[in-house]
Design a protein around this motif. Structure first.
Motif, mmCIF file in Angstrom:
data_model
loop_
_atom_site.group_PDB
_atom_site.id
_atom_site.type_symbol
_atom_site.label_atom_id
_atom_site.label_comp_id
_atom_site.label_asym_id
_atom_site.label_seq_id
_atom_site.Cartn_x
_atom_site.Cartn_y
_atom_site.Cartn_z
ATOM 1 N N VAL A 1 15.881 103.452 8.344
ATOM 2 C CA VAL A 1 16.386 103.342 7.308
ATOM 3 C C VAL A 1 17.721 104.015 7.817
ATOM 4 N N MET A 2 18.114 104.234 8.446
ATOM 5 C CA MET A 2 19.738 105.323 8.284
ATOM 6 C C MET A 2 20.323 104.372 9.293
ATOM 7 N N ASN A 3 19.462 103.704 10.174
ATOM 8 C CA ASN A 3 20.421 102.202 11.359
ATOM 9 C C ASN A 3 20.176 100.773 10.303
ATOM 10 N N VAL A 4 19.309 101.228 9.350
ATOM 11 C CA VAL A 4 18.878 99.758 8.508
ATOM 12 C C VAL A 4 20.415 99.632 7.814
ATOM 13 N N LEU A 5 20.931 101.067 7.248
ATOM 14 C CA LEU A 5 21.956 100.916 6.369
ATOM 15 C C LEU A 5 22.879 100.663 6.811
ATOM 16 N N TYR A 6 23.266 100.843 8.064
ATOM 17 C CA TYR A 6 24.864 101.172 8.889
ATOM 18 C C TYR A 6 24.371 99.873 9.271
ATOM 19 N N GLY A 7 23.910 99.095 10.138
ATOM 20 C CA GLY A 7 24.233 98.157 10.420
ATOM 21 C C GLY A 7 24.001 97.246 8.869
ATOM 22 N N LEU A 8 24.006 97.181 7.792
ATOM 23 C CA LEU A 8 23.783 96.386 6.652
ATOM 24 C C LEU A 8 25.499 96.864 6.750
ATOM 25 N N HIS A 9 26.178 97.916 6.034
ATOM 26 C CA HIS A 9 27.555 98.048 5.885
ATOM 27 C C HIS A 9 28.338 97.576 6.741
ATOM 28 N N ALA A 10 28.009 96.924 8.335
ATOM 29 C CA ALA A 10 28.517 96.503 9.508
ATOM 30 C C ALA A 10 28.583 95.120 9.303
ATOM 31 N N VAL A 11 28.004 94.548 8.513
ATOM 32 C CA VAL A 11 27.975 93.220 8.573
ATOM 33 C C VAL A 11 28.093 93.116 7.298
ATOM 34 N N ALA A 12 28.597 93.597 6.135
ATOM 35 C CA ALA A 12 28.975 93.333 5.011
ATOM 36 C C ALA A 12 29.959 92.351 5.084
ATOM 37 N N PRO A 13 31.424 92.277 5.784
ATOM 38 C CA PRO A 13 32.513 91.981 5.483
ATOM 39 C C PRO A 13 32.218 90.330 5.880
ATOM 40 N N PHE A 14 30.942 90.004 6.549
ATOM 41 C CA PHE A 14 31.230 88.281 6.736
ATOM 42 C C PHE A 14 29.389 88.175 6.035
ATOM 43 N N THR A 15 28.875 88.884 4.751
ATOM 44 C CA THR A 15 28.085 88.421 3.856
ATOM 45 C C THR A 15 28.901 88.792 2.557
ATOM 46 N N MET A 16 30.489 88.317 2.444
ATOM 47 C CA MET A 16 30.888 88.725 1.287
ATOM 48 C C MET A 16 31.140 89.487 0.768
ATOM 49 N N TRP A 17 30.893 91.200 1.357
ATOM 50 C CA TRP A 17 30.144 92.412 0.751
ATOM 51 C C TRP A 17 28.856 92.775 0.256
ATOM 52 N N SER A 18 27.711 91.736 -0.036
ATOM 53 C CA SER A 18 26.670 91.460 -0.686
ATOM 54 C C SER A 18 25.706 92.073 -0.073
ATOM 55 N N LEU A 19 25.911 92.185 1.295
ATOM 56 C CA LEU A 19 24.575 93.759 2.055
ATOM 57 C C LEU A 19 25.446 95.260 1.912
ATOM 58 N N SER A 20 26.819 94.643 1.757
ATOM 59 C CA SER A 20 26.901 96.322 1.526
ATOM 60 C C SER A 20 26.762 97.132 0.035
ATOM 61 N N VAL A 21 26.521 96.281 -0.957
ATOM 62 C CA VAL A 21 25.871 96.528 -2.410
ATOM 63 C C VAL A 21 24.376 96.728 -2.283
ATOM 64 N N VAL A 22 23.732 96.176 -1.889
ATOM 65 C CA VAL A 22 22.341 96.531 -1.602
ATOM 66 C C VAL A 22 22.480 97.296 -0.649
ATOM 67 N N ALA A 23 23.252 98.382 0.534
ATOM 68 C CA ALA A 23 22.588 99.464 1.514
ATOM 69 C C ALA A 23 23.334 100.430 0.592
ATOM 70 N N LEU A 24 25.001 100.210 -0.767
ATOM 71 C CA LEU A 24 25.173 101.044 -0.881
ATOM 72 C C LEU A 24 24.031 101.699 -2.126
ATOM 73 N N VAL A 25 23.950 100.860 -2.584
ATOM 74 C CA VAL A 25 22.025 101.435 -3.844
ATOM 75 C C VAL A 25 20.794 101.950 -3.040
ATOM 76 N N VAL A 26 20.512 101.485 -1.778
ATOM 77 C CA VAL A 26 19.855 101.956 -1.112
ATOM 78 C C VAL A 26 20.266 103.505 -0.543
ATOM 79 N N ASN A 27 21.908 103.874 -0.286
ATOM 80 C CA ASN A 27 22.538 105.297 0.207
ATOM 81 C C ASN A 27 22.091 106.087 -1.161
ATOM 82 N N TYR A 28 22.532 106.048 -2.108
ATOM 83 C CA TYR A 28 22.556 106.623 -2.914
ATOM 84 C C TYR A 28 21.491 106.920 -3.890
ATOM 85 N N ILE A 29 20.226 106.291 -3.935
ATOM 86 C CA ILE A 29 18.729 106.591 -3.898
ATOM 87 C C ILE A 29 18.070 107.398 -2.734
#
Length: 118
Positions: free
Chosen positions: A19-47
């Motif tokens: 889960v942590m590796n997936v979260l880091y991966g989502l955040h790392a590629v987020a700038p290339f997806t107009m930050w949408s994956l980062s928002v998803v990862a952020l929600v999971v981070n908080y949970i």
């Protein structure tokens, strides 16, 4: 007799690391997806941070959350550069994007080595 909190003695499973590796991966590629994956990862981070008992995992969740919010702050503060001049805006956002990816790659490597993100 006080009750023992067995969650403190719980060992981390490979699924927790995944889960942590997936979260880091989502955040790392987020700038290339107009930050949408980062928002998803952020929600999971908080949970996940709320359910976490391991201090190392909590620190990595906090690291990802704070990096996200600092990035948003810098993107908002530099957005007027696009209104006045296009080139400085692109330069500023490119620098912020590189910093963002650097922070997540660095944090990911430190997580892989079982080291705090700082």
């Amino acid at each position: 007799m006080p009750e023992t909190d067995y969650a403190q003695f719980e060992m981390k499973s490979p699924q927790d690391r995944s889960v942590m590796n997936v979260l880091y991966g989502l955040h790392a590629v987020a700038p290339f997806t107009m930050w949408s994956l980062s928002v998803v990862a952020l929600v999971v981070n908080y949970i996940k941070r709320g359910d976490e008992h391991d201090a190392l995992y909590v620190m990595h969740h906090n690291y990802m959350i704070s990096t996200f919010w600092w990035t948003i702050l810098w993107l908002v503060l530099t957005s007027p550069l696009f209104l006045a001049f296009l080139i400085p805006g692109f330069v500023a956002w490119s620098i912020i994007g590189v910093w963002y990816v650097y922070r997540f790659v660095r944090g990911w490597l430190r997580f892989s080595n079982h080291v705090p993100p700082t």
